[in-house]
Structure formats: structure tokens, C-alpha cells
Design a protein around this motif. Sequence first.
Motif, PDB file in Angstrom:
ATOM      1  N   GLU A  11      26.654  13.183 -58.429  1.00  0.00           N
ATOM      2  CA  GLU A  11      27.293  12.416 -59.502  1.00  0.00           C
ATOM      3  C   GLU A  11      26.796  10.974 -59.584  1.00  0.00           C
ATOM      4  OE1 GLU A  11      29.656  12.253 -55.776  1.00  0.00           O
ATOM      5  OE2 GLU A  11      28.918  13.909 -56.974  1.00  0.00           O
ATOM      6  N   ALA A  12      26.045  10.519 -58.573  1.00  0.00           N
ATOM      7  CA  ALA A  12      25.582   9.124 -58.569  1.00  0.00           C
ATOM      8  C   ALA A  12      24.175   9.005 -57.990  1.00  0.00           C
ATOM      9  CB  ALA A  12      26.561   8.271 -57.779  1.00  0.00           C
ATOM     10  N   SER A  13      23.326   9.984 -58.254  1.00  0.00           N
ATOM     11  CA  SER A  13      21.952   9.930 -57.735  1.00  0.00           C
ATOM     12  C   SER A  13      21.186   8.777 -58.365  1.00  0.00           C
ATOM     13  CB  SER A  13      21.212  11.236 -58.032  1.00  0.00           C
ATOM     14  OG  SER A  13      21.765  12.282 -57.293  1.00  0.00           O
ATOM     15  N   VAL A  14      20.324   8.173 -57.562  1.00  0.00           N
ATOM     16  CA  VAL A  14      19.504   7.055 -58.020  1.00  0.00           C
ATOM     17  C   VAL A  14      18.035   7.462 -57.899  1.00  0.00           C
ATOM     18  CG1 VAL A  14      18.849   4.660 -57.543  1.00  0.00           C
ATOM     19  CG2 VAL A  14      21.225   5.391 -57.242  1.00  0.00           C
TER      20      VAL A  14
END
Length: 94
Positions: free
Chosen positions: A27-30
Motif C-alpha cells: 500500500e506504500a511501495s516506493v
Amino acid sequence: MLGRPRVEISVDRRRPEQIRILLGPPEASVLIRTCATSEDVFEYLWLVLRVPPELAAVKVADLKREGGSIAFEFDRVPELESPAAARRRQSQDA
């Protein structure tokens, strides 16, 4: 980063010649790196992220075979201490 790092390797659908490496939970991959070859992906995983080389090789092979996206967690390879730093540490301990 606490716990086991999560990495996702995926082929960019808009540009299939580019392979993206993302770090973090789904949900918050960079996006941390874009590579042109699977060899570049392997080197980045092993040398920069410190993914064990055997695991990095397997995941790159999986990506080549499946051509989509591979996500996995791993335990980092410990950093190797340089010989000079080891000697300094030993002389300080003595």
C-alpha cells in the motif's frame, strides 16, 4: 527499517524494456530504482539492498520466466567489515 524489508520487482507495462524495483509494503511501495537489464536488477538487489545473492538470482529468474511482478521479503546480508576496520577494532579491544 524494522522487520524484514519487502521488495517488488516488476516490468514497467508502459515501457517493457524497463524493470522497476520498489521497496516497502504494497500500500506504500516506493520506486527506488529503474533498471534496463536483469543483470542490473541482480546487482542492485545484492550490492545495494543486500539481498542474499542466491535469493536475488532466483527472484530475477522468476521475473524473467513470469514477466510480470515478483514481491518478496528477505533478511539482509550483513555488511562485510573492511580488513583495515577489523584491525582497528582488534587493536582497540586489546
